[in-house]
Design a protein around this motif. Structure first.
Motif, mmCIF file in Angstrom:
data_model
loop_
_atom_site.group_PDB
_atom_site.id
_atom_site.type_symbol
_atom_site.label_atom_id
_atom_site.label_comp_id
_atom_site.label_asym_id
_atom_site.label_seq_id
_atom_site.Cartn_x
_atom_site.Cartn_y
_atom_site.Cartn_z
ATOM 1 N N ALA A 179 0.805 -1.222 0.000
ATOM 2 C CA ALA A 179 0.000 0.000 0.000
ATOM 3 C C ALA A 179 0.839 1.274 0.000
ATOM 4 C CB ALA A 179 -0.939 0.003 1.199
ATOM 5 N N LEU A 180 2.163 1.156 0.057
ATOM 6 C CA LEU A 180 3.017 2.347 0.056
ATOM 7 C C LEU A 180 2.726 3.214 -1.160
ATOM 8 C CD1 LEU A 180 6.639 1.329 1.096
ATOM 9 C CD2 LEU A 180 5.372 3.277 1.957
ATOM 10 N N ARG A 181 2.538 4.504 -0.922
ATOM 11 C CA ARG A 181 2.288 5.433 -2.020
ATOM 12 C C ARG A 181 3.582 5.990 -2.593
ATOM 13 N NH1 ARG A 181 -1.880 8.365 1.336
ATOM 14 N NH2 ARG A 181 -0.514 10.176 1.137
ATOM 15 N N ALA A 182 4.639 6.015 -1.796
ATOM 16 C CA ALA A 182 5.901 6.625 -2.217
ATOM 17 C C ALA A 182 6.621 5.749 -3.235
ATOM 18 C CB ALA A 182 6.803 6.850 -1.004
ATOM 19 N N ALA A 183 7.362 6.393 -4.121
ATOM 20 C CA ALA A 183 8.302 5.676 -4.977
ATOM 21 C C ALA A 183 9.474 5.224 -4.103
ATOM 22 C CB ALA A 183 8.787 6.578 -6.098
ATOM 23 N N VAL A 184 9.953 4.004 -4.338
ATOM 24 C CA VAL A 184 10.947 3.403 -3.455
ATOM 25 C C VAL A 184 12.109 2.825 -4.266
ATOM 26 C CG1 VAL A 184 11.374 1.633 -1.700
ATOM 27 C CG2 VAL A 184 9.180 2.821 -1.741
ATOM 28 N N LEU A 185 13.321 3.115 -3.808
ATOM 29 C CA LEU A 185 14.529 2.460 -4.299
ATOM 30 C C LEU A 185 15.048 1.562 -3.185
ATOM 31 C CD1 LEU A 185 17.005 1.939 -6.118
ATOM 32 C CD2 LEU A 185 17.980 4.100 -5.255
ATOM 33 N N HIS A 198 14.554 -11.511 -0.208
ATOM 34 C CA HIS A 198 13.644 -10.593 0.479
ATOM 35 C C HIS A 198 13.568 -9.261 -0.263
ATOM 36 C CE1 HIS A 198 11.415 -9.100 3.967
ATOM 37 N NE2 HIS A 198 12.157 -8.003 3.927
ATOM 38 N N ALA A 199 14.713 -8.799 -0.756
ATOM 39 C CA ALA A 199 14.722 -7.547 -1.516
ATOM 40 C C ALA A 199 13.875 -7.690 -2.777
ATOM 41 C CB ALA A 199 16.161 -7.165 -1.874
ATOM 42 N N VAL A 200 13.968 -8.841 -3.442
ATOM 43 C CA VAL A 200 13.152 -9.077 -4.636
ATOM 44 C C VAL A 200 11.680 -9.164 -4.261
ATOM 45 C CG1 VAL A 200 12.653 -10.712 -6.494
ATOM 46 C CG2 VAL A 200 15.027 -10.202 -5.884
ATOM 47 N N ARG A 201 11.383 -9.807 -3.150
ATOM 48 C CA ARG A 201 9.989 -9.873 -2.692
ATOM 49 C C ARG A 201 9.430 -8.474 -2.449
ATOM 50 N NH1 ARG A 201 7.655 -11.727 3.137
ATOM 51 N NH2 ARG A 201 5.439 -11.753 2.574
ATOM 52 N N MET A 202 10.240 -7.626 -1.821
ATOM 53 C CA MET A 202 9.799 -6.258 -1.562
ATOM 54 C C MET A 202 9.566 -5.522 -2.880
ATOM 55 S SD MET A 202 11.538 -3.599 1.105
ATOM 56 C CE MET A 202 10.547 -2.297 1.829
ATOM 57 N N ARG A 219 7.363 2.484 -10.466
ATOM 58 C CA ARG A 219 7.866 3.578 -9.629
ATOM 59 C C ARG A 219 8.876 3.090 -8.594
ATOM 60 N NH1 ARG A 219 4.756 3.688 -4.820
ATOM 61 N NH2 ARG A 219 3.069 2.160 -4.849
ATOM 62 N N CYS A 220 9.020 1.786 -8.457
ATOM 63 C CA CYS A 220 9.990 1.251 -7.504
ATOM 64 C C CYS A 220 11.160 0.638 -8.252
ATOM 65 C CB CYS A 220 9.333 0.209 -6.607
ATOM 66 S SG CYS A 220 8.617 -1.145 -7.540
ATOM 67 N N ARG A 221 12.310 0.569 -7.576
ATOM 68 C CA ARG A 221 13.528 0.056 -8.190
ATOM 69 C C ARG A 221 14.300 -0.786 -7.188
ATOM 70 N NH1 ARG A 221 15.770 5.442 -11.449
ATOM 71 N NH2 ARG A 221 13.744 6.051 -12.321
ATOM 72 N N LEU A 222 15.171 -1.628 -7.711
ATOM 73 C CA LEU A 222 16.007 -2.479 -6.883
ATOM 74 C C LEU A 222 17.442 -2.386 -7.360
ATOM 75 C CD1 LEU A 222 16.600 -4.763 -4.815
ATOM 76 C CD2 LEU A 222 15.941 -6.391 -6.616
ATOM 77 N N ALA A 223 18.373 -2.183 -6.404
ATOM 78 C CA ALA A 223 19.803 -2.191 -6.707
ATOM 79 C C ALA A 223 20.484 -3.183 -5.770
ATOM 80 C CB ALA A 223 20.408 -0.804 -6.533
ATOM 81 N N PRO A 242 25.239 8.161 -7.792
ATOM 82 C CA PRO A 242 24.545 8.445 -9.054
ATOM 83 C C PRO A 242 23.207 7.741 -9.170
ATOM 84 C CG PRO A 242 26.589 7.215 -9.436
ATOM 85 C CD PRO A 242 26.563 7.582 -8.002
ATOM 86 N N MET A 243 23.087 6.541 -8.587
ATOM 87 C CA MET A 243 21.808 5.839 -8.623
ATOM 88 C C MET A 243 20.761 6.580 -7.795
ATOM 89 S SD MET A 243 22.632 1.764 -8.548
ATOM 90 C CE MET A 243 23.628 1.787 -7.073
ATOM 91 N N VAL A 244 21.163 7.055 -6.621
ATOM 92 C CA VAL A 244 20.243 7.796 -5.756
ATOM 93 C C VAL A 244 19.844 9.105 -6.417
ATOM 94 C CG1 VAL A 244 20.013 8.977 -3.533
ATOM 95 C CG2 VAL A 244 21.096 6.721 -3.644
ATOM 96 N N ASP A 245 20.813 9.828 -6.966
ATOM 97 C CA ASP A 245 20.509 11.091 -7.632
ATOM 98 C C ASP A 245 19.509 10.887 -8.772
ATOM 99 O OD1 ASP A 245 21.878 13.095 -6.248
ATOM 100 O OD2 ASP A 245 23.757 12.707 -7.286
#
Length: 250
Positions: A179-185, A198-202, A219-223, A242-245
């Motif tokens: 239900a998170l509305r925010a974009a997430v990295l 777990h990171a992939v599950r998230m 809107r979400c990303r995984l590194a 650079p990924m965060v920026d």
């Protein structure tokens, strides 16, 4: 509470709040990453209650209590909303802001996040309640605390209170994450304390893991940072910045 913070950089976009890891201050968490991020944006780096130059709070530590203090700091600074980057405990605080104070959270960068106990490698929490202050005497975390704390004698109290929180970490349901509305990295090391599964599950709960060429980028990303442990993750600043920026500017 008067929470210690530092402001660096400038920019017209939303400011970025940096939330350190457990037992850590600004320098031990973000000494390398902060100056890189501050080149392009306004950065507010904080120290949590009982950590570094922020006085301790009454009662036990809770992630919600820490999140409330971040909200109060935003009020004090006149900021209706901020992006948040947190590592370890800081990632839990950032996630709590996103799930329980969504109107205050912009984009979230969660470094080494585990939204339930199953996210960590088995056995990692088994001895958490046995952590003693003297186990960390002479460590980088202890040395930073002695240099910066308002009460250098408070180290034993800080470690004791954090050991209780570490033994009973906060947990979120899959529905709360979904239900998170925010974009997430989501950022983890390939040798982190957080399992890569777990990171992939998230990522999937947040709507990621889809064929972006057909459906567009989510809107979400995984590194997953190669050759990176939990402790060394913030040291990979040249790779991470650079990924965060790029994510925050998206």
């Amino acid at each position: 509470m008067e929470m210690y913070f530092e402001e660096h950089g400038a920019g017209k976009g939303r400011p970025l709040v940096l939330v350190p890891a457990a037992l850590s201050g600004i320098r031990t968490s973000y000494g390398l990453l902060l100056p890189l991020l501050a080149k392009n944006r306004r950065v507010v780096a904080i120290e949590l209650p009982g950590h570094g130059r922020t006085p301790d709070c009454d009662g036990p530590y809770t992630v919600e209590g820490f999140a409330v203090e971040v909200v109060r700091l935003l009020d004090r600074l006149g900021l209706p909303r901020a992006d948040v980057l947190g590592w370890g405990l800081g990632a839990a605080v950032a996630l709590r802001l996103g799930t329980h104070h969504p109107e205050r959270a912009g984009r979230l960068v969660l470094a080494s996040p585990a939204f339930d106990r199953g996210g960590l490698h088995p056995g990692l929490l088994d001895g958490a309640h046995h952590l003693r202050p003297e186990h960390l005497y002479g460590s980088e975390l202890h040395e930073e605390y002695l240099r910066t704390a308002t009460d250098p004698k408070g180290w034993d109290r800080l470690v004791t209170k954090m050991a209780v929180l570490d033994a009973h970490p906060p947990e979120w349901t899959a529905d709360q994450v979904r239900a998170l509305r925010a974009a997430v990295l989501v950022v983890v090391g390939d040798a982190d304390i957080v399992r890569p599964e777990h990171a992939v599950r998230m990522l999937r709960l947040l709507g990621g893991g889809v064929p972006g060429d057909l459906r567009g980028l989510p809107r979400c990303r995984l590194a997953i940072l190669p050759g990176t442990t939990h402790a060394s993750l913030p040291q990979r600043a040249e790779l991470l910045a650079p990924m965060v920026d790029e994510f925050l500017d998206g």
